[in-house]
Write a protein that holds these residues in place. Structure first.
Motif, PDB file in Angstrom:
ATOM      1  N   ARG A 138      33.831  10.660  11.330  1.00  0.00           N
ATOM      2  CA  ARG A 138      34.829  10.323  10.317  1.00  0.00           C
ATOM      3  C   ARG A 138      35.671  11.556   9.999  1.00  0.00           C
ATOM      4  N   VAL A 174      40.175  13.450  18.417  1.00  0.00           N
ATOM      5  CA  VAL A 174      40.102  12.144  19.075  1.00  0.00           C
ATOM      6  C   VAL A 174      38.674  11.876  19.555  1.00  0.00           C
ATOM      7  N   ASP A 175      38.060  12.879  20.163  1.00  0.00           N
ATOM      8  CA  ASP A 175      36.677  12.737  20.629  1.00  0.00           C
ATOM      9  C   ASP A 175      35.730  12.521  19.457  1.00  0.00           C
ATOM     10  N   HIS A 176      35.933  13.273  18.370  1.00  0.00           N
ATOM     11  CA  HIS A 176      35.099  13.126  17.172  1.00  0.00           C
ATOM     12  C   HIS A 176      35.182  11.708  16.617  1.00  0.00           C
ATOM     13  N   LEU A 177      36.378  11.164  16.537  1.00  0.00           N
ATOM     14  CA  LEU A 177      36.559   9.814  15.997  1.00  0.00           C
ATOM     15  C   LEU A 177      36.032   8.754  16.950  1.00  0.00           C
ATOM     16  N   SER A 178      36.212   8.954  18.244  1.00  0.00           N
ATOM     17  CA  SER A 178      35.759   7.967  19.226  1.00  0.00           C
ATOM     18  C   SER A 178      34.236   7.881  19.291  1.00  0.00           C
ATOM     19  N   ARG A 179      33.570   8.947  18.871  1.00  0.00           N
ATOM     20  CA  ARG A 179      32.111   8.960  18.844  1.00  0.00           C
ATOM     21  C   ARG A 179      31.552   8.432  17.529  1.00  0.00           C
ATOM     22  N   GLY A 180      32.409   7.894  16.700  1.00  0.00           N
ATOM     23  CA  GLY A 180      31.957   7.329  15.433  1.00  0.00           C
ATOM     24  C   GLY A 180      32.022   8.294  14.274  1.00  0.00           C
ATOM     25  N   LEU A 214      47.462  10.316  14.501  1.00  0.00           N
ATOM     26  CA  LEU A 214      46.187   9.907  13.897  1.00  0.00           C
ATOM     27  C   LEU A 214      46.326   9.593  12.414  1.00  0.00           C
TER      28      LEU A 214
END
Length: 216
Positions: free
Chosen positions: A79, A71-77, A106
């Motif tokens: 992929r 979630v953190d990886h995706l929220s930071r842009g 997800l």
């Protein structure tokens, strides 16, 4: 529909090689994945196979929230089109629950690879939870062989060349505190029960707990 898939087998059946191949095939089609691993033979943050192939990975530490990480990886842009998890047997049951949530919430495919049972023939907690939750369980088609030529179904641990059936479930590294060499070997059920490794067979010795069989 996205799936949680568990690829299982003994040691030496090509789990890590298949994990690398799945990643390669999807990368070649322009997809990008996140790879988790735990206690890989090549060291922290690596996914490697015995064929010599290796790639970078995220080390899934004991208390790591895998769902939270993604979630953190995706929220930071970042992929992520899919997730690969190697050495999944070492994960805690709650981390397997997190992987299921990655699939359901997800919408990502999760491909988990791991050994089902330990050297005592007991289920790893991570593998047990995967069996309980996976959408699909795939047995690896590359069969590892016992020294006798039969299909290997069990993992054996040796210390100083002698098979043991007691001790910690996970031993990381090549030596124990007594500096005795720790190794692993795949065996068929019959020879695992008899504690008859390739070295013992070559020496013509049987475990003392094997009773002689006589015919009337």
């Amino acid at each position: 529909m996205p799936e949680l898939v568990f690829f299982s087998g003994t040691m030496d059946c090509g789990k890590s090689t298949l994990a690398l191949q799945i990643g390669h095939n999807r990368s070649a089609r322009g997809l990008r994945g996140v790879i988790f691993t735990r206690d890989d033979r090549a060291g922290e943050g690596k996914l490697s196979s015995r064929l010599g192939l290796v790639t970078d990975a995220v080390e899934a530490h004991e208390r790591m929230d895998l769902y939270g990480y993604l979630v953190d990886h995706l929220s930071r842009g970042g992929r992520a089109d899919y997730v690969i998890v190697d050495e999944a047997q070492f994960l805690a049951p709650e981390q397997i629950d997190q992987l299921a949530r990655v699939v359901d919430d997800l919408g990502l495919d999760v491909f988990a690879f791991g050994i089902t049972t330990d050297f005592r023939t007991r289920l790893f907690p991570g593998s047990q939870r995967l069996i309980e939750l996976a959408d699909r369980i795939e047995a690896l088609q590359v069969e590892a062989l016992c020294w006798c030529g039969a299909k290997a179904t069990h993992n054996a641990r040796t210390v100083g060349g002698i098979m043991v059936v007691e001790g910690e479930q996970v031993v990381v590294g090549d030596v124990n505190e007594n500096s005795a060499e720790v190794g692993y070997e795949v065996l068929c059920r019959r020879h695992h029960r008899r504690r008859l490794t390739s070295a013992a067979a070559g020496a013509g010795t049987l475990s003392p707990d094997v009773l002689p069989v006589t015919a009337d």
